[in-house]
Design a protein around this motif. Structure first.
Motif, mmCIF file in Angstrom:
data_model
loop_
_atom_site.group_PDB
_atom_site.id
_atom_site.type_symbol
_atom_site.label_atom_id
_atom_site.label_comp_id
_atom_site.label_asym_id
_atom_site.label_seq_id
_atom_site.Cartn_x
_atom_site.Cartn_y
_atom_site.Cartn_z
ATOM 1 N N GLU A 265 0.822 -1.215 0.000
ATOM 2 C CA GLU A 265 0.000 0.000 0.000
ATOM 3 C C GLU A 265 0.858 1.268 0.000
ATOM 4 O O GLU A 265 0.346 2.374 0.116
ATOM 5 N N GLY A 266 2.179 1.096 -0.117
ATOM 6 C CA GLY A 266 3.063 2.258 -0.144
ATOM 7 C C GLY A 266 2.853 3.110 -1.378
ATOM 8 O O GLY A 266 2.382 2.633 -2.420
ATOM 9 N N VAL B 228 8.893 1.544 -3.175
ATOM 10 C CA VAL B 228 9.071 0.788 -1.929
ATOM 11 C C VAL B 228 10.418 0.074 -1.924
ATOM 12 O O VAL B 228 11.104 0.024 -0.887
ATOM 13 N N SER B 229 10.834 -0.443 -3.071
ATOM 14 C CA SER B 229 12.146 -1.095 -3.143
ATOM 15 C C SER B 229 13.267 -0.099 -2.874
ATOM 16 O O SER B 229 14.263 -0.432 -2.216
ATOM 17 N N LEU C 257 9.793 -6.143 -2.990
ATOM 18 C CA LEU C 257 8.533 -6.481 -3.642
ATOM 19 C C LEU C 257 8.855 -7.081 -5.004
ATOM 20 O O LEU C 257 9.875 -6.755 -5.609
ATOM 21 N N GLN C 258 7.963 -7.917 -5.511
ATOM 22 C CA GLN C 258 8.214 -8.595 -6.782
ATOM 23 C C GLN C 258 7.029 -8.426 -7.713
ATOM 24 O O GLN C 258 5.893 -8.705 -7.340
ATOM 25 N N ILE C 259 7.290 -7.975 -8.937
ATOM 26 C CA ILE C 259 6.256 -7.891 -9.969
ATOM 27 C C ILE C 259 6.116 -9.255 -10.634
ATOM 28 O O ILE C 259 7.105 -9.868 -11.042
ATOM 29 N N MET D 172 3.809 -9.037 -5.552
ATOM 30 C CA MET D 172 3.929 -9.988 -4.453
ATOM 31 C C MET D 172 4.730 -9.375 -3.307
ATOM 32 O O MET D 172 5.807 -8.808 -3.528
ATOM 33 N N ALA D 173 4.194 -9.495 -2.110
ATOM 34 C CA ALA D 173 4.893 -9.038 -0.906
ATOM 35 C C ALA D 173 4.972 -10.206 0.066
ATOM 36 O O ALA D 173 4.015 -10.494 0.798
#
Length: 359
Positions: free
Chosen positions: A55-56, A114-115, A121-123, A145-146
């Protein structure tokens, strides 16, 4: 109570008030907790998502810092609560999905920002999502994906916190406080949700209604997702949070005063949005429709800080009350003991000019 050197009254019996009372009692305080209906309100209706990373958004550094600090505390917090009941956790990751190109671009923006703040986090592409969660809609384009963004069962959490308070010697008092001057303890913590503004002048806390659906699994239905699923459907945020016996679907958001009635329009939107994320969700039993009042502030950050020699404010957590429970308990206990927690810098009530301080 005379055997204790210090006494504190906690006003409010949701997840925030209960956790503060528990922490204070463990620290040697004599604790009274006041609430006319302990363990109800917004905490009873919550989805239980712990999702500060997905949610960042660029520019919301304080929200990310506070949320990530609380997420980091959740494994230990949950482990301690297992002494008082079953595990509160229902999933260990979250997947935010995009249904159109604009949503996909937003996910890329979140992942990049966020990274850059030091979180992973992964797309994921369409095929990866289908492999992980085959029950999701085929129109989903991409996902974020978190790992580690777990979810908890809010009602199991409330029961465990009440048991922890009782075991720690907290005196649970089932009545409302109408004036903080009624209380004769050394310290007071105000964690009364939407009622907080009535007990301290100028607190910018307002009620924002949120509706949720609770679905129960039936024999032969399509399995629920293995992780929290979030998305935006026609501009409305939607989520599916697995539970042991089904799925929680949420959540609407209305500025409607203190109205807690569930509306046909709200249920319709929740069902439509849930089916866009998981088409087979209509197979589930709809067994509860509920609404709660989130205590929101103008900048969507909580109010955590001292406003007088006796009174500490810990309220206004909005839709992130469950997420922020551990860090708020730590921060409030620090304030009671005359120190502060750096992770919640920026949540002080005095950032709003209307908040009045008394000596």
């Amino acid at each position: 109570m005379s055997t204790h050197a210090r006494s504190v009254a906690v006003v409010g019996g949701g997840v925030i008030g209960l956790s503060i009372a528990w922490y204070a009692a463990r620290d040697g305080w004599a604790v009274q907790l006041y609430d006319p209906a302990i363990g109800t309100g917004a905490s009873w209706v919550a989805g239980g998502m712990l999702a500060p990373l997905s949610e960042g958004w660029p520019g919301e550094e304080t929200a990310l810092t506070v949320g990530a600090a609380s997420l980091e505390r959740w494994p230990d917090f949950g482990a301690h609560l297992q002494k008082f009941g079953p595990s509160v956790f229902t999933t260990d990751s979250s997947l935010t999905v995009a249904l159109d190109s604009a949503d996909a671009q937003d996910l890329a923006t979140i992942a990049e920002w966020v990274s850059a703040q030091g979180h992973e986090l992964q797309i994921l592409g369409r095929a990866q999502i289908r492999e992980l969660e085959p029950m999701l809609g085929r129109g989903i384009r991409s996902g974020l994906m978190a790992v580690g963004e777990s979810a908890v069962d809010n009602r199991v959490l409330l029961a465990a916190l009440q048991a922890a308070c009782v075991a720690s010697g907290v005196e649970l008092i089932n009545r409302a406080v109408h004036d903080l001057a009624e209380l004769d303890t050394d310290q007071i913590v105000l964690s009364a949700g939407i009622a907080s503004a009535k007990l301290w002048p100028g607190l910018p806390v307002r009620p924002v209604k949120g509706e949720i659906l609770r679905l129960r699994s039936r024999p032969g239905v399509t399995p629920a997702p293995s992780r929290t699923i979030r998305g935006s459907v026609h501009g409305r945020p939607a989520y599916l949070v697995p539970r042991g016996d089904g799925i929680v679907v949420g959540a609407t958001q209305y500025e409607s005063g203190e109205d807690t009635q569930v509306t046909m329009a709200g249920v319709r939107d929740l069902i439509n949005d849930a089916e866009a994320l998981m088409p087979a969700i209509g197979e589930y039993e709809l067994y509860e429709c509920a609404a709660g009042l989130r205590p929101m502030t103008p900048d969507n950050l909580p109010l955590i800080g001292r406003v007088s020699e006796r009174v500490v404010i810990s309220t206004g957590h909005g839709r992130n009350g469950v997420l922020l429970t551990p860090v708020t308990a730590d921060a409030t206990l620090a304030l009671l003991n005359g120190t502060s927690l750096v992770e919640v810098k920026g949540t002080e009530p005095q950032r709003f000019a209307a908040v009045k301080e008394n000596s």
